[in-house]
Scaffold this motif. Structure first.
Motif, PDB file in Angstrom:
ATOM      1  N   ALA A 106     -18.384  91.161  11.261  1.00  0.00           N
ATOM      2  CA  ALA A 106     -19.750  90.978  10.787  1.00  0.00           C
ATOM      3  C   ALA A 106     -19.812  90.965   9.268  1.00  0.00           C
ATOM      4  O   ALA A 106     -20.496  90.140   8.661  1.00  0.00           O
ATOM      5  CB  ALA A 106     -20.648  92.083  11.340  1.00  0.00           C
ATOM      6  N   LEU A 107     -19.072  91.845   8.639  1.00  0.00           N
ATOM      7  CA  LEU A 107     -19.079  91.904   7.182  1.00  0.00           C
ATOM      8  C   LEU A 107     -18.459  90.653   6.574  1.00  0.00           C
ATOM      9  O   LEU A 107     -18.932  90.132   5.569  1.00  0.00           O
ATOM     10  CB  LEU A 107     -18.339  93.150   6.702  1.00  0.00           C
ATOM     11  CG  LEU A 107     -18.983  94.494   7.053  1.00  0.00           C
ATOM     12  CD1 LEU A 107     -18.135  95.643   6.540  1.00  0.00           C
ATOM     13  CD2 LEU A 107     -20.393  94.594   6.491  1.00  0.00           C
ATOM     14  N   ARG A 108     -17.384  90.152   7.190  1.00  0.00           N
ATOM     15  CA  ARG A 108     -16.743  88.941   6.666  1.00  0.00           C
ATOM     16  C   ARG A 108     -17.667  87.735   6.779  1.00  0.00           C
ATOM     17  O   ARG A 108     -17.564  86.784   5.992  1.00  0.00           O
ATOM     18  CB  ARG A 108     -15.443  88.656   7.419  1.00  0.00           C
ATOM     19  CG  ARG A 108     -14.291  89.559   7.015  1.00  0.00           C
ATOM     20  CD  ARG A 108     -12.964  88.964   7.479  1.00  0.00           C
ATOM     21  NE  ARG A 108     -12.886  88.874   8.928  1.00  0.00           N
ATOM     22  CZ  ARG A 108     -12.405  89.826   9.708  1.00  0.00           C
ATOM     23  NH1 ARG A 108     -11.980  90.963   9.182  1.00  0.00           N
ATOM     24  NH2 ARG A 108     -12.357  89.656  11.023  1.00  0.00           N
ATOM     25  N   SER A 109     -18.553  87.766   7.767  1.00  0.00           N
ATOM     26  CA  SER A 109     -19.438  86.624   7.984  1.00  0.00           C
ATOM     27  C   SER A 109     -20.595  86.591   6.998  1.00  0.00           C
ATOM     28  O   SER A 109     -21.301  85.596   6.892  1.00  0.00           O
ATOM     29  CB  SER A 109     -19.999  86.646   9.409  1.00  0.00           C
ATOM     30  OG  SER A 109     -20.972  87.666   9.535  1.00  0.00           O
ATOM     31  N   LEU A 110     -20.795  87.688   6.274  1.00  0.00           N
ATOM     32  CA  LEU A 110     -21.929  87.758   5.366  1.00  0.00           C
ATOM     33  C   LEU A 110     -21.598  87.112   4.027  1.00  0.00           C
ATOM     34  O   LEU A 110     -21.530  87.758   2.994  1.00  0.00           O
ATOM     35  CB  LEU A 110     -22.359  89.216   5.160  1.00  0.00           C
ATOM     36  CG  LEU A 110     -22.869  89.928   6.408  1.00  0.00           C
ATOM     37  CD1 LEU A 110     -23.311  91.330   6.066  1.00  0.00           C
ATOM     38  CD2 LEU A 110     -24.016  89.156   7.026  1.00  0.00           C
ATOM     39  N   GLN A 170     -28.826  89.965   8.425  1.00  0.00           N
ATOM     40  CA  GLN A 170     -27.642  89.199   8.815  1.00  0.00           C
ATOM     41  C   GLN A 170     -26.614  90.090   9.504  1.00  0.00           C
ATOM     42  O   GLN A 170     -26.010  89.715  10.513  1.00  0.00           O
ATOM     43  CB  GLN A 170     -27.019  88.540   7.584  1.00  0.00           C
ATOM     44  CG  GLN A 170     -27.818  87.398   7.008  1.00  0.00           C
ATOM     45  CD  GLN A 170     -27.207  86.867   5.727  1.00  0.00           C
ATOM     46  OE1 GLN A 170     -26.785  87.631   4.856  1.00  0.00           O
ATOM     47  NE2 GLN A 170     -27.151  85.559   5.607  1.00  0.00           N
ATOM     48  N   LEU A 171     -26.407  91.276   8.945  1.00  0.00           N
ATOM     49  CA  LEU A 171     -25.451  92.211   9.537  1.00  0.00           C
ATOM     50  C   LEU A 171     -25.907  92.644  10.924  1.00  0.00           C
ATOM     51  O   LEU A 171     -25.118  92.672  11.877  1.00  0.00           O
ATOM     52  CB  LEU A 171     -25.291  93.425   8.622  1.00  0.00           C
ATOM     53  CG  LEU A 171     -24.316  94.512   9.076  1.00  0.00           C
ATOM     54  CD1 LEU A 171     -22.939  93.941   9.353  1.00  0.00           C
ATOM     55  CD2 LEU A 171     -24.243  95.621   8.037  1.00  0.00           C
ATOM     56  N   ALA A 172     -27.180  92.959  11.065  1.00  0.00           N
ATOM     57  CA  ALA A 172     -27.717  93.333  12.377  1.00  0.00           C
ATOM     58  C   ALA A 172     -27.551  92.192  13.368  1.00  0.00           C
ATOM     59  O   ALA A 172     -27.187  92.408  14.541  1.00  0.00           O
ATOM     60  CB  ALA A 172     -29.195  93.713  12.244  1.00  0.00           C
ATOM     61  N   HIS A 173     -27.802  90.975  12.908  1.00  0.00           N
ATOM     62  CA  HIS A 173     -27.695  89.805  13.785  1.00  0.00           C
ATOM     63  C   HIS A 173     -26.266  89.630  14.295  1.00  0.00           C
ATOM     64  O   HIS A 173     -26.033  89.384  15.491  1.00  0.00           O
ATOM     65  CB  HIS A 173     -28.141  88.570  13.016  1.00  0.00           C
ATOM     66  CG  HIS A 173     -28.152  87.314  13.832  1.00  0.00           C
ATOM     67  ND1 HIS A 173     -28.720  87.241  15.080  1.00  0.00           N
ATOM     68  CD2 HIS A 173     -27.652  86.069  13.571  1.00  0.00           C
ATOM     69  CE1 HIS A 173     -28.590  86.011  15.560  1.00  0.00           C
ATOM     70  NE2 HIS A 173     -27.930  85.289  14.662  1.00  0.00           N
ATOM     71  N   GLN A 174     -25.290  89.775  13.400  1.00  0.00           N
ATOM     72  CA  GLN A 174     -23.892  89.624  13.802  1.00  0.00           C
ATOM     73  C   GLN A 174     -23.489  90.696  14.819  1.00  0.00           C
ATOM     74  O   GLN A 174     -22.802  90.411  15.815  1.00  0.00           O
ATOM     75  CB  GLN A 174     -22.975  89.697  12.579  1.00  0.00           C
ATOM     76  CG  GLN A 174     -23.097  88.523  11.630  1.00  0.00           C
ATOM     77  CD  GLN A 174     -22.636  87.223  12.268  1.00  0.00           C
ATOM     78  OE1 GLN A 174     -21.746  87.220  13.106  1.00  0.00           O
ATOM     79  NE2 GLN A 174     -23.264  86.122  11.884  1.00  0.00           N
ATOM     80  N   LEU A 175     -23.907  91.914  14.594  1.00  0.00           N
ATOM     81  CA  LEU A 175     -23.538  92.998  15.508  1.00  0.00           C
ATOM     82  C   LEU A 175     -24.256  92.866  16.848  1.00  0.00           C
ATOM     83  O   LEU A 175     -23.685  93.180  17.895  1.00  0.00           O
ATOM     84  CB  LEU A 175     -23.835  94.353  14.865  1.00  0.00           C
ATOM     85  CG  LEU A 175     -22.928  94.697  13.676  1.00  0.00           C
ATOM     86  CD1 LEU A 175     -23.417  95.958  12.985  1.00  0.00           C
ATOM     87  CD2 LEU A 175     -21.487  94.865  14.124  1.00  0.00           C
ATOM     88  N   ARG A 176     -25.497  92.405  16.817  1.00  0.00           N
ATOM     89  CA  ARG A 176     -26.202  92.180  18.080  1.00  0.00           C
ATOM     90  C   ARG A 176     -25.498  91.092  18.883  1.00  0.00           C
ATOM     91  O   ARG A 176     -25.380  91.195  20.109  1.00  0.00           O
ATOM     92  CB  ARG A 176     -27.660  91.787  17.816  1.00  0.00           C
ATOM     93  CG  ARG A 176     -28.547  92.939  17.391  1.00  0.00           C
ATOM     94  CD  ARG A 176     -28.718  93.963  18.495  1.00  0.00           C
ATOM     95  NE  ARG A 176     -29.538  93.459  19.588  1.00  0.00           N
ATOM     96  CZ  ARG A 176     -29.366  93.784  20.846  1.00  0.00           C
ATOM     97  NH1 ARG A 176     -28.388  94.597  21.209  1.00  0.00           N
ATOM     98  NH2 ARG A 176     -30.164  93.293  21.781  1.00  0.00           N
TER      99      ARG A 176
END
Length: 234
Positions: A106-110, A170-176
């Motif tokens: 998730a962090l890499r995707s941000l 964005q981080l919440a979206h990736q983890l969801r």
């Protein structure tokens, strides 16, 4: 392994423990019940020394409470229960590894957005929802859960999202998308805010990985010590 009679101090000295700790371990069922001399003094054997080694090896791997439950089961002959408890710890470690992997992904995707920010460096709920491919109602639900905390425009009452709010969304979206629940995501989001961004979390993630690796190695050592103890009971 010594075969003669051992005193509490003999077991304690090997591990830098107090004799009272050894007696407490016996009373807790971590060690088999000790024999008594005619004067009432406890006498231990090599089996007790082996049980103590197994317990102390299991603690870093599974925690004190679970290590205690494992040794109690082993001493009661409930080997399957002891193995079940170990399996649960392994399953938890695997889940922790998956969580770490999801967080790292998730962090890499941000990656920073190439799109210009609206005037004032803020965006509104509709544009942000479209950017993430979700409904505005989802952003409102995340706000209720504390994942995103936009301020309100004093003139219109509309939600306005700063760059850090967008990052949190964005981080919440990736983890969801990774299947994580809101209550699992919220602590991470709070850590990102406290750290003041993503970069300081790199050290925390490395530490997290090191702790998981250390626990995995401890599980190997604990398993070897417990197997030696169980093999001696056969």
């Amino acid at each position: 392994m010594p075969r003669g009679r051992l005193r509490p101090v003999d077991l304690a000295r090997e591990h830098g423990l107090s004799t009272q700790a050894v007696r407490n371990y016996e009373e807790a069922g971590i060690l088999p019940a000790a024999a008594r001399t005619e004067h009432g003094y406890r006498t231990y054997t090599g089996r007790h020394a082996q049980a103590l080694r197994a317990f102390l090896a299991l603690v870093p791997a599974h925690g004190h409470a679970t290590a205690t439950a494992i040794m109690r089961a082993a001493n009661e002959g409930a080997t399957e229960e002891a193995l079940r408890l170990i399996d649960e710890s392994h399953a938890q470690l695997l889940e922790d590894r998956r969580t770490l992997q999801a967080v790292e992904q998730a962090l890499r995707s941000l990656v920073p957005s190439r799109e210009p920010e609206p005037a004032g460096g803020v965006t509104f709920i509709g544009p942000l929802a479209r950017k993430l491919g979700i409904r505005p109602a989802t952003l409102r639900k995340w706000e209720q859960a504390g994942l995103v905390v936009p301020r309100r425009d004093p003139a219109t009452g509309y939600r306005v999202y700063s760059a850090s709010d967008v990052r949190d969304a964005q981080l919440a979206h990736q983890l969801r998308r990774g299947g994580y629940l809101l209550e699992q995501i919220a602590p991470l989001i709070r850590q990102v805010r406290t750290a003041g961004g993503l970069a300081p979390l790199e050290s925390a993630l490395r530490d997290w990985q090191a702790r998981l690796s250390a626990r995995g190695r401890a599980m190997l050592r604990g398993a070897a010590a417990l197997e030696a103890y169980l093999d001696g009971q056969a």
